[in-house]
Write a protein that holds these residues in place. Structure first.
Motif, PDB file in Angstrom:
ATOM      1  N   TYR A 238       0.785  -1.278  -0.111  1.00  0.00           N
ATOM      2  CA  TYR A 238       0.122   0.077   0.168  1.00  0.00           C
ATOM      3  C   TYR A 238       0.881   1.413   0.141  1.00  0.00           C
ATOM      4  O   TYR A 238       0.514   2.330  -0.833  1.00  0.00           O
ATOM      5  CB  TYR A 238      -1.180  -0.157   1.241  1.00  0.00           C
ATOM      6  CG  TYR A 238      -1.477   1.343   1.543  1.00  0.00           C
ATOM      7  CD1 TYR A 238      -2.361   1.871   0.640  1.00  0.00           C
ATOM      8  CD2 TYR A 238      -1.069   1.868   2.817  1.00  0.00           C
ATOM      9  CE1 TYR A 238      -2.772   3.399   1.133  1.00  0.00           C
ATOM     10  CE2 TYR A 238      -1.474   3.115   3.084  1.00  0.00           C
ATOM     11  CZ  TYR A 238      -2.638   4.075   2.146  1.00  0.00           C
ATOM     12  OH  TYR A 238      -2.897   5.066   2.723  1.00  0.00           O
ATOM     13  N   LEU A 242       1.209   4.093  -2.876  1.00  0.00           N
ATOM     14  CA  LEU A 242       0.787   5.620  -2.639  1.00  0.00           C
ATOM     15  C   LEU A 242       2.269   6.351  -3.242  1.00  0.00           C
ATOM     16  O   LEU A 242       1.662   7.747  -3.790  1.00  0.00           O
ATOM     17  CB  LEU A 242       0.896   5.932  -1.150  1.00  0.00           C
ATOM     18  CG  LEU A 242      -0.235   6.212  -0.267  1.00  0.00           C
ATOM     19  CD1 LEU A 242       0.052   6.577   1.169  1.00  0.00           C
ATOM     20  CD2 LEU A 242      -1.151   7.213  -1.084  1.00  0.00           C
ATOM     21  N   ASP A 253      -4.677  -2.856  -7.860  1.00  0.00           N
ATOM     22  CA  ASP A 253      -5.627  -3.046  -8.797  1.00  0.00           C
ATOM     23  C   ASP A 253      -6.312  -4.507  -9.046  1.00  0.00           C
ATOM     24  O   ASP A 253      -7.368  -4.771  -9.223  1.00  0.00           O
ATOM     25  CB  ASP A 253      -5.457  -2.610 -10.298  1.00  0.00           C
ATOM     26  CG  ASP A 253      -5.190  -1.005 -10.173  1.00  0.00           C
ATOM     27  OD1 ASP A 253      -5.575  -0.509  -9.432  1.00  0.00           O
ATOM     28  OD2 ASP A 253      -4.420  -0.609 -11.333  1.00  0.00           O
ATOM     29  N   HIS A 287      -9.926   8.480   2.349  1.00  0.00           N
ATOM     30  CA  HIS A 287      -9.342   9.615   1.976  1.00  0.00           C
ATOM     31  C   HIS A 287      -7.805   9.676   1.617  1.00  0.00           C
ATOM     32  O   HIS A 287      -7.194  10.548   1.953  1.00  0.00           O
ATOM     33  CB  HIS A 287      -9.440  10.453   3.489  1.00  0.00           C
ATOM     34  CG  HIS A 287     -10.711  10.463   3.873  1.00  0.00           C
ATOM     35  ND1 HIS A 287     -11.836  11.219   3.367  1.00  0.00           N
ATOM     36  CD2 HIS A 287     -11.342   9.858   5.073  1.00  0.00           C
ATOM     37  CE1 HIS A 287     -12.766  11.132   3.913  1.00  0.00           C
ATOM     38  NE2 HIS A 287     -12.797  10.204   5.051  1.00  0.00           N
ATOM     39  N   ASP A 288      -7.534   8.616   1.136  1.00  0.00           N
ATOM     40  CA  ASP A 288      -6.286   8.719   0.174  1.00  0.00           C
ATOM     41  C   ASP A 288      -6.467   8.065  -0.985  1.00  0.00           C
ATOM     42  O   ASP A 288      -7.347   7.429  -1.658  1.00  0.00           O
ATOM     43  CB  ASP A 288      -4.947   7.949   0.902  1.00  0.00           C
ATOM     44  CG  ASP A 288      -5.521   6.700   0.720  1.00  0.00           C
ATOM     45  OD1 ASP A 288      -4.734   6.006  -0.163  1.00  0.00           O
ATOM     46  OD2 ASP A 288      -6.081   5.940   1.981  1.00  0.00           O
ATOM     47  N   PRO A 289      -5.760   8.582  -1.994  1.00  0.00           N
ATOM     48  CA  PRO A 289      -5.803   8.363  -3.549  1.00  0.00           C
ATOM     49  C   PRO A 289      -5.741   6.737  -3.670  1.00  0.00           C
ATOM     50  O   PRO A 289      -6.520   6.127  -4.505  1.00  0.00           O
ATOM     51  CB  PRO A 289      -4.622   8.979  -4.184  1.00  0.00           C
ATOM     52  CG  PRO A 289      -3.645   9.111  -3.092  1.00  0.00           C
ATOM     53  CD  PRO A 289      -4.431   9.534  -1.799  1.00  0.00           C
ATOM     54  N   ILE A 290      -5.014   5.874  -2.955  1.00  0.00           N
ATOM     55  CA  ILE A 290      -4.867   4.442  -3.155  1.00  0.00           C
ATOM     56  C   ILE A 290      -6.449   3.935  -2.590  1.00  0.00           C
ATOM     57  O   ILE A 290      -6.821   2.849  -3.281  1.00  0.00           O
ATOM     58  CB  ILE A 290      -3.814   3.733  -2.506  1.00  0.00           C
ATOM     59  CG1 ILE A 290      -2.394   4.167  -3.476  1.00  0.00           C
ATOM     60  CG2 ILE A 290      -3.777   2.274  -2.543  1.00  0.00           C
ATOM     61  CD1 ILE A 290      -2.407   4.023  -4.686  1.00  0.00           C
ATOM     62  N   GLN A 292      -9.146   5.018  -2.440  1.00  0.00           N
ATOM     63  CA  GLN A 292     -10.252   5.521  -3.842  1.00  0.00           C
ATOM     64  C   GLN A 292     -10.142   4.480  -4.699  1.00  0.00           C
ATOM     65  O   GLN A 292     -11.146   4.294  -5.206  1.00  0.00           O
ATOM     66  CB  GLN A 292     -10.011   6.910  -4.085  1.00  0.00           C
ATOM     67  CG  GLN A 292     -10.154   8.070  -2.939  1.00  0.00           C
ATOM     68  CD  GLN A 292     -11.589   8.598  -3.019  1.00  0.00           C
ATOM     69  OE1 GLN A 292     -12.361   8.215  -3.450  1.00  0.00           O
ATOM     70  NE2 GLN A 292     -11.787   9.682  -2.239  1.00  0.00           N
ATOM     71  N   ARG A 293      -8.943   4.416  -5.237  1.00  0.00           N
ATOM     72  CA  ARG A 293      -8.413   3.709  -6.492  1.00  0.00           C
ATOM     73  C   ARG A 293      -8.998   2.457  -6.302  1.00  0.00           C
ATOM     74  O   ARG A 293      -9.531   1.611  -6.991  1.00  0.00           O
ATOM     75  CB  ARG A 293      -7.091   3.893  -6.655  1.00  0.00           C
ATOM     76  CG  ARG A 293      -6.633   2.796  -8.035  1.00  0.00           C
ATOM     77  CD  ARG A 293      -5.102   3.015  -8.247  1.00  0.00           C
ATOM     78  NE  ARG A 293      -4.906   2.315  -9.358  1.00  0.00           N
ATOM     79  CZ  ARG A 293      -4.484   2.960 -10.658  1.00  0.00           C
ATOM     80  NH1 ARG A 293      -4.180   4.030 -10.399  1.00  0.00           N
ATOM     81  NH2 ARG A 293      -4.159   2.175 -11.484  1.00  0.00           N
ATOM     82  N   ARG A 296     -12.698   2.153  -6.207  1.00  0.00           N
ATOM     83  CA  ARG A 296     -13.194   2.255  -7.559  1.00  0.00           C
ATOM     84  C   ARG A 296     -13.030   1.083  -8.374  1.00  0.00           C
ATOM     85  O   ARG A 296     -13.900   0.810  -9.295  1.00  0.00           O
ATOM     86  CB  ARG A 296     -12.610   3.486  -8.324  1.00  0.00           C
ATOM     87  CG  ARG A 296     -13.322   4.438  -9.128  1.00  0.00           C
ATOM     88  CD  ARG A 296     -12.549   5.697  -9.605  1.00  0.00           C
ATOM     89  NE  ARG A 296     -11.114   5.547  -9.973  1.00  0.00           N
ATOM     90  CZ  ARG A 296     -10.350   6.213  -9.111  1.00  0.00           C
ATOM     91  NH1 ARG A 296     -10.895   7.054  -8.109  1.00  0.00           N
ATOM     92  NH2 ARG A 296      -8.909   6.112  -9.314  1.00  0.00           N
TER      93      ARG A 296
END
Lengths: 344, 344
Positions: A238, A242, A253, A287-290, A292-293, A296
């Motif tokens: 993780y 980041l 992914d 609250h962090d891009p990973i 979220q990714r 998603r």
């Protein structure tokens, strides 16, 4: 195990109260919860697992008496929810062979506690208890049903269908980590039981770490190469993701992809309306891009594989209660049993 | 639609009675069932689907009145179970767009029937109703839970967990035909919705026929080659397998394999104790060698993928009620609602 928290003052709470007692390998969480899901008293004690089950349950029952007495609640706690790690026999009320409690194998925990505190006990698997907690007061509280997947050492599952847990005829209900997601001949092997292609090998922290080490051995380029093998954990993956490490991002992914496949099967079986993801995958939440990714990726794969009306009617989100979900769910299920006794 | 059957004489039955009304594309089965699951009156009428929903429901309600009157049961039938094919909206009580009933799309069937017969109605998907029928009086009656898979044009599913159906938040519960069993890139596509690798494409009669035709086109040796393409059905595959045709036997084995994979995922989610296989796959049941081989193949693949204690605690068997399961389950669920009203 210090734990400071603001509790609901008794005078604003709704009697009757219910105990949720969540027995783990290192700690036992004991919460006294009102009928609306507010915690009015809480204590965390050590399990001291090596002293065996009866010693721990004796300490638990002493704390029960002391806390009820000091709060002036004697006689106002009609039902108790007790949770423990599996495998267990829910009908006989005993632990079979939980790996975290090696000296407790075969221990008749329910009868022992019942003898000491003299009231009815509902006994649940800890993952199912956590699901009921999220359902009652957490991420699932707006839905009639809910699926919880806990991503940790393994992948735990808990399913609530119309306010009722799927506990299973062999105390093996909601073991969603063991659904088959990968049918290929070279699919990953499951750590527990050795089944091939099961979700746990793809979506647990353990599975992610094993896969990362395997790719490093195969020579895949990554900043994770700087770490000694034993420090290549799912958390390390993780953190590398980041910072944009390509192999780490791909692992995030792929984990999301396989969770999307598994969630499709589970939603088409259960149609729970809400899927809650809990536990320790350490992908950082919303609250962090990973984080979220990751979420998603799961949602996209689910969307690709499901029906439009099912997709529209299903939320996938992170859990909100953390490790309190267990005792809350236990108290909640005790309330449910007390209010609507199960009967056929 | 003549239907002659021996019914339980009213004087030996247990009041109250419940209606099970199972609406299909061509016929409507109406059974009056006592509280122990004995059918005391039965009538099958034509749906006459092209006349629309209200015309059919008007005829149904007339039959209800006539039969209750002629049996002297007026006032002794407090609850009705109504089943129909999906997709539907169980909460709003309407049919969404069942392919078998093209002129009934959007029809508020529950309100219409309720207006005419003036008593509470429980509304179920027909596959789930059949599962409750098998659970109540058929192959699942010794278990607290049960999974039914119906192998026909599609793969229908119905799940009973501790006497409660999994109907789903979006009326899509127990759609077990749409779990993902094959994750390979070239996995078969599902006829309904187009999802890739879903059980229905592998275990339905349609899926078997499509695969057989594909192999014949590819030049695989088989006695099925003598038939015109449209007569290469799953029944034809079964008959060829009975005579030892190698391609047909392989198709039977592969169907069993994929069912074994799917049943592993479903059992690890639900732990139902009993898995009942119903419907029109025409593999001949228990009493012919292909039926036996089919069941043995499923059980072997499940055994290979599950845990010993789960395998020991799970029976896999053929259904016993045939097409009566629907109205029996509807009457049974009406009884359940009447006896233990659902509440949260």
């Amino acid at each position: 195990m210090p734990d400071t928290r603001e509790l609901t003052p008794i005078e604003h709470s709704k009697a009757p109260y219910y105990w949720g007692i969540d027995v783990g390998g290192t700690g036992i969480k004991m919460g006294l919860v009102d009928s609306e899901g507010q915690t009015v008293a809480f204590e965390a004690i050590q399990t001291l697992a090596d002293d065996g089950g009866p010693a721990a349950i004796e300490r638990v029952s002493k704390h029960v008496s002391l806390m009820e007495e000091s709060l002036g609640l004697k006689g106002q706690v009609p039902y108790v929810g007790l949770g423990a790690p599996g495998p267990m026999d829910l009908r006989l009320g005993l632990l079979v062979e939980p790996p975290q409690l090696p000296k407790w194998h075969g221990y008749g925990i329910v009868e022992d506690l019942q003898k000491r505190i003299e009231r009815p006990i509902i006994f649940l698997n800890d993952a199912n208890a956590a699901a009921y907690g999220e359902f009652w007061v957490g991420g699932g509280r707006t839905s009639a049903s809910m699926l919880l997947l806990t991503l940790g050492t393994g992948v735990g599952g808990g399913i609530v269908n119309d306010n009722q847990l799927i506990n299973g005829v062999n105390s093996f209900g909601s073991e969603c980590g063991h659904i088959v997601v990968d049918s290929r001949d070279d699919a990953r092997l499951c750590g527990w039981g050795g089944g091939r292609g099961q979700l746990e090998a793809y979506a647990s922290a353990t599975g992610v770490a094993i896969e990362a080490r395997k790719r490093l051995e195969e020579g895949v380029e990554s900043t994770l190469r700087e770490l000694p093998s034993e420090r290549v954990t799912s958390k390390a993956v993780y953190l590398a993701a980041l910072k944009g490490d390509q192999m780490a991002v791909e692992l995030v992914d792929e984990t999301a992809y396989w969770l999307g496949v598994g969630i499709t099967s589970l939603v088409h079986t259960l149609d729970p309306g809400v899927v809650v993801l809990g536990g320790a995958m350490n992908f950082g939440g919303l609250h962090d891009p990973i984080g979220q990714r990751f979420l998603r990726g799961i949602v996209e794969e689910f969307k690709r594989r499901t029906f439009e009306q099912v997709f529209e009617g299903t939320k996938i989100e992170f859990a909100t209660l953390g490790s309190d979900a267990g005792f809350l769910g236990l108290a909640g299920y005790a309330r449910r049993e007390h209010t609507f006794p199960t009967s056929i």
